[in-house]
Design a protein around this motif. Structure first.
Motif, PDB file in Angstrom:
ATOM      1  N   LEU A 107       2.983  -3.595  -8.613  1.00  0.00           N
ATOM      2  CA  LEU A 107       4.357  -3.199  -8.952  1.00  0.00           C
ATOM      3  C   LEU A 107       4.801  -3.694 -10.330  1.00  0.00           C
ATOM      4  N   ASP A 108       4.012  -4.580 -10.966  1.00  0.00           N
ATOM      5  CA  ASP A 108       4.350  -4.965 -12.346  1.00  0.00           C
ATOM      6  C   ASP A 108       4.029  -3.820 -13.297  1.00  0.00           C
ATOM      7  N   SER A 109       2.863  -3.222 -13.095  1.00  0.00           N
ATOM      8  CA  SER A 109       2.452  -2.152 -14.005  1.00  0.00           C
ATOM      9  C   SER A 109       2.812  -0.771 -13.479  1.00  0.00           C
ATOM     10  N   GLY A 110       3.091  -0.669 -12.184  1.00  0.00           N
ATOM     11  CA  GLY A 110       3.350   0.653 -11.598  1.00  0.00           C
ATOM     12  C   GLY A 110       2.094   1.483 -11.496  1.00  0.00           C
ATOM     13  N   ALA A 159      10.392   9.450  -3.251  1.00  0.00           N
ATOM     14  CA  ALA A 159       9.388   8.469  -3.693  1.00  0.00           C
ATOM     15  C   ALA A 159       9.020   8.732  -5.149  1.00  0.00           C
ATOM     16  N   ALA A 160       8.783  10.009  -5.477  1.00  0.00           N
ATOM     17  CA  ALA A 160       8.405  10.341  -6.860  1.00  0.00           C
ATOM     18  C   ALA A 160       9.543   9.993  -7.817  1.00  0.00           C
ATOM     19  N   GLY A 161      10.777  10.249  -7.399  1.00  0.00           N
ATOM     20  CA  GLY A 161      11.924   9.934  -8.247  1.00  0.00           C
ATOM     21  C   GLY A 161      12.020   8.437  -8.517  1.00  0.00           C
ATOM     22  N   LEU A 162      11.848   7.652  -7.473  1.00  0.00           N
ATOM     23  CA  LEU A 162      11.892   6.188  -7.644  1.00  0.00           C
ATOM     24  C   LEU A 162      10.849   5.734  -8.660  1.00  0.00           C
ATOM     25  N   ALA A 167       5.032   2.837  -2.277  1.00  0.00           N
ATOM     26  CA  ALA A 167       4.865   1.375  -2.278  1.00  0.00           C
ATOM     27  C   ALA A 167       6.168   0.689  -2.690  1.00  0.00           C
ATOM     28  N   LEU A 168       6.829   1.241  -3.706  1.00  0.00           N
ATOM     29  CA  LEU A 168       8.121   0.686  -4.149  1.00  0.00           C
ATOM     30  C   LEU A 168       9.129   0.703  -3.003  1.00  0.00           C
ATOM     31  N   HIS A 169       9.187   1.851  -2.330  1.00  0.00           N
ATOM     32  CA  HIS A 169      10.134   1.990  -1.218  1.00  0.00           C
ATOM     33  C   HIS A 169       9.840   0.973  -0.128  1.00  0.00           C
ATOM     34  N   ALA A 170       8.540   0.796   0.193  1.00  0.00           N
ATOM     35  CA  ALA A 170       8.166  -0.116   1.273  1.00  0.00           C
ATOM     36  C   ALA A 170       8.617  -1.542   0.971  1.00  0.00           C
ATOM     37  N   VAL A 171       8.415  -1.965  -0.274  1.00  0.00           N
ATOM     38  CA  VAL A 171       8.786  -3.333  -0.654  1.00  0.00           C
ATOM     39  C   VAL A 171      10.310  -3.493  -0.587  1.00  0.00           C
ATOM     40  N   HIS A 172      11.010  -2.477  -1.055  1.00  0.00           N
ATOM     41  CA  HIS A 172      12.468  -2.500  -1.028  1.00  0.00           C
ATOM     42  C   HIS A 172      12.977  -2.543   0.433  1.00  0.00           C
ATOM     43  N   LEU A 174       0.853  -1.181   0.000  1.00  0.00           N
ATOM     44  CA  LEU A 174       0.000   0.000   0.000  1.00  0.00           C
ATOM     45  C   LEU A 174       0.890   1.233   0.000  1.00  0.00           C
ATOM     46  N   GLY A 175       0.612   2.149  -0.906  1.00  0.00           N
ATOM     47  CA  GLY A 175       1.348   3.414  -0.930  1.00  0.00           C
ATOM     48  C   GLY A 175       0.474   4.511  -0.362  1.00  0.00           C
TER      49      GLY A 175
END
Ligand code: BGC
Length: 253
Positions: free
Chosen positions: A22-25, A111-114, A245-250, A6-7
């Protein structure tokens, strides 16, 4: 319950959240927006997160949250445009305890940059990409060959020339444009000074411009007199949620 992350994008007026594929972003389910409480203290904001989580039973994975300030290992280190009570708070611990979930906070521009480098305007770009978000302040993300160097805070650089030896975001943010009623030409002159300074310091390969005003990029980007390619970010108001969400998974490994 599936393990979608969840983001959550914590902004000045609204707190937006969505489970992210996270596959489609993209959002896996339509997002929910809750007005930001006033004052937006960490405890008041944590209560909103509890509400948001209850709305998304499908998001059983880690939770990522953007914060408009420095974030080092989950601890908030600055609060230029948010309630002062955030400084020094271990937000990862506070939010994880309040929600009984694994929560990881990240600077909003990082987050936006990632997200932009993975799915947006800079997808597949190598070298040094610098995202600047032109909003209330100026946020920044520095991403080199897809790897983020967090907390660059390039909106707080002191810049001279037409900007006049001031903190960059006080003279060149979108808020400065609005509050001083600058024409696009006047604002572009300040932005030129700002981006020229960044060019001298970092020799980037690409600048991305985010923030709400990036919708109107054709009105000011062509006026900039700089050498580096500069293009609008494309994920718009999805970037924070997707990047969180990307950051959290990482961070959850
Ligand atoms: C803060 C940054 C933030 C930016 C955009 C600045 O004032 O210091 O941490 O990324 O505003 O919200």
């Amino acid at each position: 319950m599936s393990a979608l992350p969840l983001g959550i994008d914590f902004g000045g007026t609204g707190i937006k959240g969505a489970p992210v594929d996270l596959d489609s972003g993209d959002f896996a389910v339509e997002r929910v927006r809750i007005p930001t409480p006033r004052p937006a203290t960490p405890d008041a904001v944590a209560a909103v997160f509890v509400e948001l989580l209850a709305a998304f039973p499908e998001a059983g994975g880690p939770v990522g949250v953007t914060v408009p300030g420095i974030v080092r290992h989950g601890v908030v280190g600055s609060a230029a445009n948010i309630d002062d009570s955030w400084v020094g708070v271990d937000a990862d611990a506070l939010f994880s305890e309040a929600t009984s979930r694994e929560v990881h906070v990240v600077n909003d521009a990082d987050a936006a940059g990632l997200a932009e480098v993975r799915y947006g305007a800079a997808a597949g770009r190598r070298g040094l990409v610098i995202l600047t978000t032109l909003g209330t302040g100026i946020g920044s993300a520095m991403v080199h060959d897809g790897v983020l160097v967090p907390n660059s805070e390039l909106g707080h650089l002191l810049v001279g020339g037409a900007i006049g030896g001031a903190v960059a975001e006080e003279r060149a943010s979108n808020r400065a444009r609005e509050s001083e009623d600058l024409s696009m030409e006047e604002w572009a002159a300040r932005l030129t000074d700002y981006y020229r300074h960044l060019e001298r310091l970092f020799s980037p390969d690409l600048f991305l411009v985010g923030g709400g005003i990036s919708k109107r990029s054709e009105e000011f980007l062509p006026l900039l007199e700089i050498d580096t390619e500069i293009i609008p970010a494309t994920l718009r108001n999805k970037a924070g949620v997707v990047g969180a969400a990307l950051h959290a998974v990482h961070a959850a490994g």
